[in-house]
Structures are given as structure tokens and as C-alpha cells.
Write a protein that holds these residues in place. Structure first.
Motif, PDB file in Angstrom:
ATOM      1  N   THR A 286     -12.685 -13.315  -8.047  1.00  0.00           N
ATOM      2  CA  THR A 286     -12.335 -13.406  -9.275  1.00  0.00           C
ATOM      3  C   THR A 286     -11.967 -15.007  -9.424  1.00  0.00           C
ATOM      4  OG1 THR A 286     -10.641 -12.713 -11.134  1.00  0.00           O
ATOM      5  CG2 THR A 286      -9.702 -12.827  -8.907  1.00  0.00           C
TER       6      THR A 286
ATOM      7  N   LYS B   6       2.230  -7.090 -13.816  1.00  0.00           N
ATOM      8  CA  LYS B   6       3.209  -6.305 -13.044  1.00  0.00           C
ATOM      9  C   LYS B   6       4.714  -7.081 -12.470  1.00  0.00           C
ATOM     10  CE  LYS B   6       0.753  -2.801 -13.645  1.00  0.00           C
ATOM     11  NZ  LYS B   6       1.119  -1.771 -14.632  1.00  0.00           N
TER      12      LYS B   6
ATOM     13  N   GLN C 134       0.808  -1.201  -0.157  1.00  0.00           N
ATOM     14  CA  GLN C 134       0.051   0.054   0.076  1.00  0.00           C
ATOM     15  C   GLN C 134       0.787   1.236  -0.062  1.00  0.00           C
ATOM     16  OE1 GLN C 134      -2.604  -1.385   3.463  1.00  0.00           O
ATOM     17  NE2 GLN C 134      -4.117  -0.784   2.011  1.00  0.00           N
TER      18      GLN C 134
ATOM     19  N   ILE D 124      -1.223  -1.593  -3.966  1.00  0.00           N
ATOM     20  CA  ILE D 124      -2.624  -1.698  -3.579  1.00  0.00           C
ATOM     21  C   ILE D 124      -3.179  -0.451  -3.273  1.00  0.00           C
ATOM     22  CG2 ILE D 124      -3.858  -2.880  -1.741  1.00  0.00           C
ATOM     23  CD1 ILE D 124      -2.067  -5.189  -1.568  1.00  0.00           C
ATOM     24  N   GLU D 125      -4.172  -0.433  -4.049  1.00  0.00           N
ATOM     25  CA  GLU D 125      -5.275   1.032  -3.727  1.00  0.00           C
ATOM     26  C   GLU D 125      -6.583   0.336  -3.281  1.00  0.00           C
ATOM     27  OE1 GLU D 125      -2.810   3.810  -6.591  1.00  0.00           O
ATOM     28  OE2 GLU D 125      -4.320   2.824  -7.403  1.00  0.00           O
ATOM     29  N   GLU D 126      -7.369   1.242  -2.754  1.00  0.00           N
ATOM     30  CA  GLU D 126      -8.750   1.077  -2.373  1.00  0.00           C
ATOM     31  C   GLU D 126      -9.609   0.480  -3.593  1.00  0.00           C
ATOM     32  OE1 GLU D 126     -12.543   3.292  -0.181  1.00  0.00           O
ATOM     33  OE2 GLU D 126     -10.696   4.035  -0.047  1.00  0.00           O
ATOM     34  N   GLU D 127      -9.323   1.118  -4.882  1.00  0.00           N
ATOM     35  CA  GLU D 127     -10.149   0.367  -5.759  1.00  0.00           C
ATOM     36  C   GLU D 127      -9.409  -0.447  -6.867  1.00  0.00           C
ATOM     37  OE1 GLU D 127     -13.304   0.698  -6.001  1.00  0.00           O
ATOM     38  OE2 GLU D 127     -13.484   2.246  -4.130  1.00  0.00           O
ATOM     39  N   ASN D 128      -8.244  -0.813  -6.357  1.00  0.00           N
ATOM     40  CA  ASN D 128      -7.390  -1.648  -7.224  1.00  0.00           C
ATOM     41  C   ASN D 128      -6.379  -2.741  -6.730  1.00  0.00           C
ATOM     42  OD1 ASN D 128      -5.728  -2.550  -9.529  1.00  0.00           O
ATOM     43  ND2 ASN D 128      -5.009  -0.687  -9.743  1.00  0.00           N
ATOM     44  N   LEU D 129      -7.121  -3.757  -6.607  1.00  0.00           N
ATOM     45  CA  LEU D 129      -6.231  -5.091  -5.833  1.00  0.00           C
ATOM     46  C   LEU D 129      -5.703  -5.846  -6.960  1.00  0.00           C
ATOM     47  CD1 LEU D 129      -8.680  -6.028  -3.000  1.00  0.00           C
ATOM     48  CD2 LEU D 129      -6.866  -4.213  -2.887  1.00  0.00           C
ATOM     49  N   PHE D 130      -5.613  -5.392  -8.173  1.00  0.00           N
ATOM     50  CA  PHE D 130      -5.106  -6.554  -9.227  1.00  0.00           C
ATOM     51  C   PHE D 130      -3.819  -7.067  -8.959  1.00  0.00           C
ATOM     52  CE2 PHE D 130      -3.203  -7.501 -13.181  1.00  0.00           C
ATOM     53  CZ  PHE D 130      -4.057  -8.373 -13.777  1.00  0.00           C
TER      54      PHE D 130
ATOM     55  N   GLU E   7      -6.852 -11.505 -18.215  1.00  0.00           N
ATOM     56  CA  GLU E   7      -6.532 -10.156 -17.700  1.00  0.00           C
ATOM     57  C   GLU E   7      -4.911 -10.143 -18.279  1.00  0.00           C
ATOM     58  OE1 GLU E   7      -7.414  -7.177 -16.268  1.00  0.00           O
ATOM     59  OE2 GLU E   7      -9.642  -7.878 -16.727  1.00  0.00           O
TER      60      GLU E   7
ATOM     61  N   ARG F  93      -0.356  -5.410 -18.667  1.00  0.00           N
ATOM     62  CA  ARG F  93      -1.165  -5.495 -17.528  1.00  0.00           C
ATOM     63  C   ARG F  93      -0.325  -6.241 -16.455  1.00  0.00           C
ATOM     64  NH1 ARG F  93      -4.882  -3.950 -14.235  1.00  0.00           N
ATOM     65  NH2 ARG F  93      -7.015  -4.896 -14.229  1.00  0.00           N
TER      66      ARG F  93
END
Length: 438
Positions: free
Chosen positions: A82, A98, A50, A55-61, A90, A96
Motif C-alpha cells: 500500500t 481505529k 492478533q 490483526i487477522e489473516e485477511e485484514n492487516l489494516f 482509506e 475506518r
């Protein structure tokens, strides 16, 4: 507690010590090594992600990708809504993913390596890494990390690892080579050598599409295999032109150049290919396939009239599959069979089948891997050059020589799994072929 953090807590509670170690290893490059080494709990690892914006609130990819890479599909489905199929789709999108492909390669290798093989790695690295880093509790990921710290492993420095894999388990080496092919990192691995003979002697083409790099476990010269081929065929009156780093299309273009040449003053044509491969195929530096039959049929009597009635010889050093050959014990006679043969060096003009006068010498059977020594190079090319060099002056024909090559290679064993290799010559030669040495 906000929703994403609740998810992270549930995931962290189900991660074991090995899972955390794998996640930390795959995250190198995103989180500093020093910080990763201090992390002992999954919650602390997520906090570090974080802080780095991974890792972000709207993005856990990124977390999803990490869990997918370590095969914790259960956590993806139960806590992150998922699935394996969604992640596979994806990760096909360019840019895409990382996780570094190099780091994922090392993780895959660590999953394939057995406990016995891990001990072998530690033993062979005994003089390169501190003994305190090679304790029994050290995992393969720990060993990779120490190799990176010592500068003997990196994204563009896989030679030491490849040498170790060749020594311990050839299937591990194949995993690395497939990674290199996929990412186009095979530059410098695929030369092509063309040999054309002077008037009055044999005609030859050698295509060499695998350059043997300098090995970490030896001080042998770079390109040992092709140097041996060049030395031997020079003695057999071949002149040598060498082409390196060819794509599949460039291989075809090079072959076509020699197909279109006028060989009427030549006596024989030889093509040696050293490459990576699979069943019936070799690879160019771009990882694209070239069928071996496409190369050989370029020189049939119909496609290359000036070579009609003359021997066309191909030697191919390349894996032809993933299977490993097992050994079997047999009873043997005390006396070697008589290897004496008749010879016939002249070729007369006559009406013959277009596919006549070919010899294809494969390093291994279809579906099987081929091996190479980290110190001396490929088993097949070693044996081929040795027997050509010593048997041609005695007037032995090529099939007798290849029988001796078969015998020598079949005696070799790849440890620690006692794997074997069996070359396979096939031919439509109508007469015995001898390379004279004057």
C-alpha cells in the motif's frame, strides 16, 4: 509459515525501539496497559494484536494505519502493498480509522516537542509525577502515559496539558486547539458577550468567543478575560448581555440582532471578540469560520443606519496565523513621549462615508499568533482592560490608550523562544473618542 505472519516478521525486523514505543502508545485502548508495558519485542506486540482480533489473516489494516501514523511509509510500500495516498483515502472513510484521534494528537505533540521542551515539561511536572518517572531517559510518550495514570490527562481532560503548552511553546497549544476545533470539542471555549449602553452614555457590543478556562497552574477564576472586560465596561456605563458557545451561524444571528436594533439614543458601539482564529477569520464552536470583515460591515452606516456617524469599536483577541514574531534590539530615549491629547465627545449629523467611524483593535498582526499567560490570561485583553480602567478617568482618548496597549504588549516575551506580539489598531474615526467615567 502462513503469508500474513511472514509479512509481520519482515515488518518487525525493521522496527526500532522508538517505533515500537510509538506503536504501543497508539494501541492503548485496544490492548491493556499492563500487557503493553511487558512487551519488549515487535513480534510480541503483533501477537498481542492478533489475540485481540486487531490483526487477522485477511485484514492487516490496523497495522497499516499504525505504520502510517508513525510515518513508516517505507514499510507500507515494501511489505504491505500500500502507499501513503491509499492510506489517506482509506482514513477519510467515516469509521475506518481505529487509532483514537486523542491518542494520535498526543503522538503528534511528542514528535513536535524538542529535547529542551521535554526537559521543561519534566521540570513543571516535578510535583505531579514521581521523580523516578521523570528520569532523563523518559520520552514525552512516557510522560503522557504517567500523566494519564495520575488522572491529570485524558481525552476530556486536556486543561493541564494546554496550560503546560501555553507556558512552554504556544505552537503546541495551537495544535491542541486545532484538534478541538476539528472534533467539535470547543464547547465552553467560545462565549459571546454583548454590551448595550443606557441612554446618554456610550453604546457598546462586545462579542467574546473565547472562554478562558480555569488554569491548572493558577487558581484564577474561569473566564478571566471576559470578567475583566465586563468589569471595565460596566464602569464605562455599558450594560452587559452575555452569550456563550455559539456556532458560526449563531454568531451571525447574534450580530444581526444588534444590527437591527434601534441605536438612535446611543452614542457608541463596542464589540469585543475573544476566539480562536486565522487570517481575517474567527471560529465558532463548530469550527466554522466567520470573516471579521463580515462582522464589522454589518454595522456600517448603510447596514445599520441608527449607528451612522457614531463610533463603532471592535476589539479582537484571536490568532491571525501560525507565524511567530521575533524581537529586535533598539536604542531608546530615556524620556517617554508626551501622551497628552485633545478630546471631542460630541458627534454632529452630517453626510459621511458609510465606512466612517470604525475602530478595529486586533490583538496581533495578520499571519501571526497571539499569546496568553497561563496565570493571567491573554496579553492583549490584560493590557486593554488595564489601560481602559486607568486612562479613561484621566480623559485620554481611545487611540492614546491603544498606543499604550501596543507598548505594553510589545514588551512581553514568550519564553523559551523569545517570541513577541504586536497588536494592530486600524481606524476610520473622524474625531477623538473618549469613554467618560462619572
Amino acid at each position: 509459515m502462513e503469508f500474513p505472519r511472514r509479512r509481520l516478521l519482515m515488518v518487525s525486523e525493521e522496527l526500532g525501539e522508538g517505533d515500537l514505543a510509538a506503536l504501543k502508545f497508539l494501541s492503548q485502548g485496544h490492548i491493556p496497559m499492563r500487557k503493553l508495558e511487558a512487551i519488549q519485542k515487535a513480534q510480541d506486540f503483533f501477537e498481542a494484536l492478533q489475540e485481540k482480533g486487531m490483526i487477522e489473516e485477511e485484514n492487516l489494516f490496523f497495522l497499516m494505519e499504525l505504520l502510517y501514523r508513525i510515518r513508516r511509509i517505507d514499510l507500507l510500500e515494501s511489505h504491505l502493498d500500500t502507499s501513503r495516498e491509499k492510506m489517506e483515502r482509506e482514513l477519510q472513510i467515516p469509521g475506518r480509522a481505529k487509532v483514537s484521534p486523542y491518542r494520535y494528537l498526543l503522538f503528534q505533540l511528542s514528535e513536535e516537542i524538542t529535547e529542551y521542551e521535554l526537559k521543561s515539561f519534566k521540570f513543571l511536572l516535578g510535583q505531579e509525577l514521581p521523580k523516578c518517572r521523570l528520569i532523563p531517559q523518559a520520552t514525552m510518550l512516557d510522560v503522557f502515559t504517567e500523566m494519564e495514570k495520575r488522572g491529570i490527562l485524558g481525552e476530556d481532560n486536556l486543561s493541564v496539558l494546554k496550560s503546560l503548552c501555553a507556558e512552554i511553546d504556544i505552537s503546541l497549544l495551537k495544535t491542541i486547539e486545532e484538534y478541538e476545533l476539528k472534533l467539535g470539542k470547543t464547547k465552553g471555549l467560545f462565549p459571546i458577550v454583548i454590551l448595550a449602553v443606557t441612554h446618554g452614555y456610550h453604546t457598546g457590543l462586545i462579542m467574546n468567543t473565547f472562554q478562558v478556562k480555569k488554569r491548572w497552574l493558577s487558581q484564577r477564576h474561569r473566564g478571566a478575560a471576559q470578567e475583566a472586560l465586563k468589569r471595565v465596561f460596566s464602569k464605562l456605563h455599558f450594560t452587559i448581555a452575555e452569550h456563550r458557545d455559539l456556532t458560526a451561524e449563531e454568531i451571525r444571528e447574534t450580530v444581526n440582532i444588534y444590527r437591527c436594533k434601534d441605536h438612535k439614543d446611543k452614542d457608541c458601539f463596542v464589540c469585543c471578540i475573544l476566539s480562536h482564529g486565522k487570517k481575517g477569520m474567527i471560529y465558532g464552536v463548530d469550527g466554522q469560520e466567520v470573516p471579521i470583515r463580515e462582522l464589522t460591515t454589518s454595522f456600517t452606516g448603510q447596514n445599520c443606519y441608527s449607528l451612522a456617524g457614531k463610533p463603532k469599536v471592535f476589539f479582537v483577541q484571536a490568532c491571525q496565523g501560525d507565524a511567530c514574531q521575533e524581537g529586535v534590539n533598539i536604542e531608546t530615549d530615556s524620556k517617554e513621549p508626551d501622551d497628552s491629547v485633545e478630546t471631542d465627545a460630541r458627534f454632529q449629523l452630517e453626510c459621511i462615508p458609510t465606512e466612517a467611524d470604525f475602530l478595529l483593535g486586533m490583538a496581533t498582526l495578520q499571519d501571526y499568533v497571539s499569546y496568553r499567560s497561563p496565570c493571567h490570561g491573554t496579553w492583549y485583553i490584560q493590557a486593554l482592560c488595564h489601560h481602559l480602567e486607568h486612562s479613561c478617568p484621566r480623559g485620554e482618548d481611545i487611540l492614546t490608550i491603544l498606543t499604550a496597549v501596543n507598548r505594553e504588549v510589545s514588551k512581553k516575551t514568550c519564553q523559551p523562544n523569545s517570541r513577541k506580539q504586536m497588536p494592530q489598531p486600524t481606524f476610520t474615526l473622524r474625531k477623538r473618542l473618549i469613554f467618560y467615567v462619572n
